[in-house]
Each structure stands twice: as C-alpha cells, then as structure tokens.
Design a protein around this motif. Structure first.
Motif: not given
Length: 333
Positions: A112-117, A241-243, A292-293
């Motif tokens: 979710l965090a990745a998609r919103e980034g 979206q891919v992440s 975050a990674f």
C-alpha cells in the motif's frame, strides 16, 4: 574471493538460468555480465500467458551462494560469484505451505505504501541513479569463515531506456562502464509490462525461474522466486503498481516470515521480511513507520564452516534513488 549477489550466466544459452545457481566462475566484465540482469524481465515482458505457464526444466548445476543483493538490479549486472558449501541445493526442512500471516499482512502494508508513493517522471534519455552503502562477505580459496568487508559506497547509473552506456562506481575501485543494450537490462519500460495482479505476477516469476514444473533435484523454487522479487525491487525504477504487486506476490511464497528487529548496512533499525534456505536467511529491511525499503542483509542461520549462527555475511543500505541526466551526475541535495 568475494561472496556477492552476482549471477554469471549467458542468457542466450541458459534460458533464464541466470536466476538459478551457476557454477563458480571468475568475475566477468561489466559488459558481459550486464546481459544477465534482464534475463527474467526481458522474457517476462514478451512471453504470453500460455508460455508463462509452460513447464521449463532448469539447468542442473552446483549451488551458488547468494549472500548479498545490494540493491540487486545492477548488482546482478556487474559482479562475480564463488561457490560455497555443498555442491547442490537441499530444500529447507519444515517449510510452511504459505507465508506467515504476519508476513502477508506486513507485505500488504508495504505494498500500500509503495502504491501510494510518487516518483518524478523518468524520461527515456535519463539515468536511474542509485547510491548505497554495501559490505560483501569474503572467503579464502581454501574455505574457512566468511569475513565481512568494511561498508563502502556504491553508486550506479543505469540508462532508463537501455540505449546509453551506464556506470558503476564502488569506493576503493575503478569506475566500471556498463554497456548500452536495451535488450539486456531491466529498463523501466520492461518493469512496466509486468502483471500487476500478484497471483499472475508470481506465476510468471515462478515460470521464468524454473519454479513450476520439473526441477533439479533438491532445488528450492520458492527461494528462487523470493530472490527474483528482491532483485526486481532493488536498483530499479519500478512503477508504483508493479512494486506493490511484487510485494504482495512475495507474501504468497511459502516460508516468508517477519523478523521484528533488523538493521541495514548503515545501522538504521527496521523490521524485516525474510526467507531462509540453505542455512542462510535473506532479509529485506523496511522502515517500521513509513514501510520504505531500507536495504537487505543475509544472516547465517546455522553454524558451520562459514561462521557461527547469526553471522551477517552481506548487507546493504539504499541511500538515494533518483533520475539524473547523465552517467556520473549526482542529484542535488
């Protein structure tokens, strides 16, 4: 000898076997080894669904130790490997049938965090710049305990469309040019072509890494899938979206667990998503608040010739990921 994340196999003769364990070879030149990185993505972005589901027989070869993936996308492209330990993979015992519920929930929050980034648009004539701190494990030719080298700076510039020469710069060593070849690298365009449905994406990755169908005796297809996803999340510029789909796909792999406390190469504390195979645990470290990674590390889970249980044999920390206009240029602070 350096123990690194690098797989060295010619994709033209191995049919994606670069994501499987190859025999020990000397370090390759960046230009030749660069062809390895895109093995998964170039095939994944061109095969149709029927091909992705087809049975593939992976090449049987001695086990490669993958101790560290310091932001792997370019790491695959520019390094060398050594064999270590047994000559063939053996499956991890008592692996559950699915990722732990805690890991699946955490990876969903990370997704979710990745998609919103948000990231700025990346032009085809630009470069993806990734700056990190890394430390590689090393072992003498005669064996013995693995020694972790001091943490050092690593910078890489990758052509966004693959048509311009890139550059690798590691502290203490000479600059290494990376040849331009859009067909031999994971460009943002190729990443954008991956499925965004987690089930479809995981099926594609399993097919392309030999994880569906007939396998070499003792192989661990789940670890290959986990490693492949990690490789696609590190030194890359994946669409949001891919992440997110990659993280959710990882949450469907058996044996994936949560490590509540882990640190990256610069000591930043975090929570890790991890999987154990062959006496080593690969950990993806995330900021516990922002998700975050932060980086990756590999830890021995069994005492043996390489060292006692708990020994860190590889570590990385991503410090900067940005778009720049030319190789060698760094973003403004």
């Amino acid at each position: 000898m350096k123990i690194g994340p690098h797989r060295t196999e010619d994709p033209e003769t191995a049919d994606l076997a670069g994501l499987l364990p190859p025999p020990a070879v000397p370090d390759l030149t960046p230009e030749r080894a660069q062809h390895l990185k895109a093995a998964l993505l170039s095939r994944a972005s061109t095969v149709d669904d029927r091909t992705a589901a087809a049975v593939r027989r992976p090449v049987s070869r001695p086990r490669l130790i993958r101790f560290l993936a310091p932001a792997v996308a370019c790491a695959l492209a520019v390094g060398g490997v050594v064999t270590f330990g047994t000559a063939e993979t053996r499956p991890t015992g008592n692996v559950p049938a699915a990722a732990s519920p805690e890991a699946a929930r955490l990876l969903d929050r990370i997704a979710l965090a990745a998609r919103e980034g948000t990231r700025p648009p990346l032009r085809g004539d630009q470069f993806v710049y990734v700056e990190s701190k890394v430390a590689y494990g090393a072992q003498s030719a005669g064996g013995g305990p693995v020694t972790l080298a001091p943490v050092h700076m690593r910078q890489v510039w990758l052509s966004a469309d693959g048509t311009r020469p890139g550059l690798l710069r590691e502290e203490g060593g000479p600059d290494s040019p990376l040849g331009a070849d859009a067909t031999a690298r994971t460009t943002p365009q190729k990443l954008a072509q991956l499925p965004t449905d987690p089930d479809a994406l995981l099926a594609r990755i399993r097919a392309e890494t030999g994880g569906s169908g007939t396998q070499a005796p003792g192989a661990d297809p789940d670890q290959r899938a986990f490693a492949a996803i990690g490789d696609l999340l590190m030194e890359t510029w994946a669409p949001a979206q891919v992440s997110a789909a990659l993280y959710r796909a990882a949450g469907k792999i058996p044996g994936v667990v949560v490590v509540p406390a882990a640190t990256d190469a610069v000591g930043r504390p975090g929570v890790a998503v991890a999987r154990t195979s062959e006496g080593r645990q690969t950990q993806w470290v995330f900021d516990p608040a922002t998700h975050a990674f932060l980086g990756e590390r590999t830890v021995l889970t069994e005492s043996g010739e390489a060292g006692p249980k708990g020994t860190v044999v590889g570590t990385s920390a991503i410090l900067t990921r940005a778009a720049v206009d030319r190789a060698g240029e760094t973003p403004r602070r």
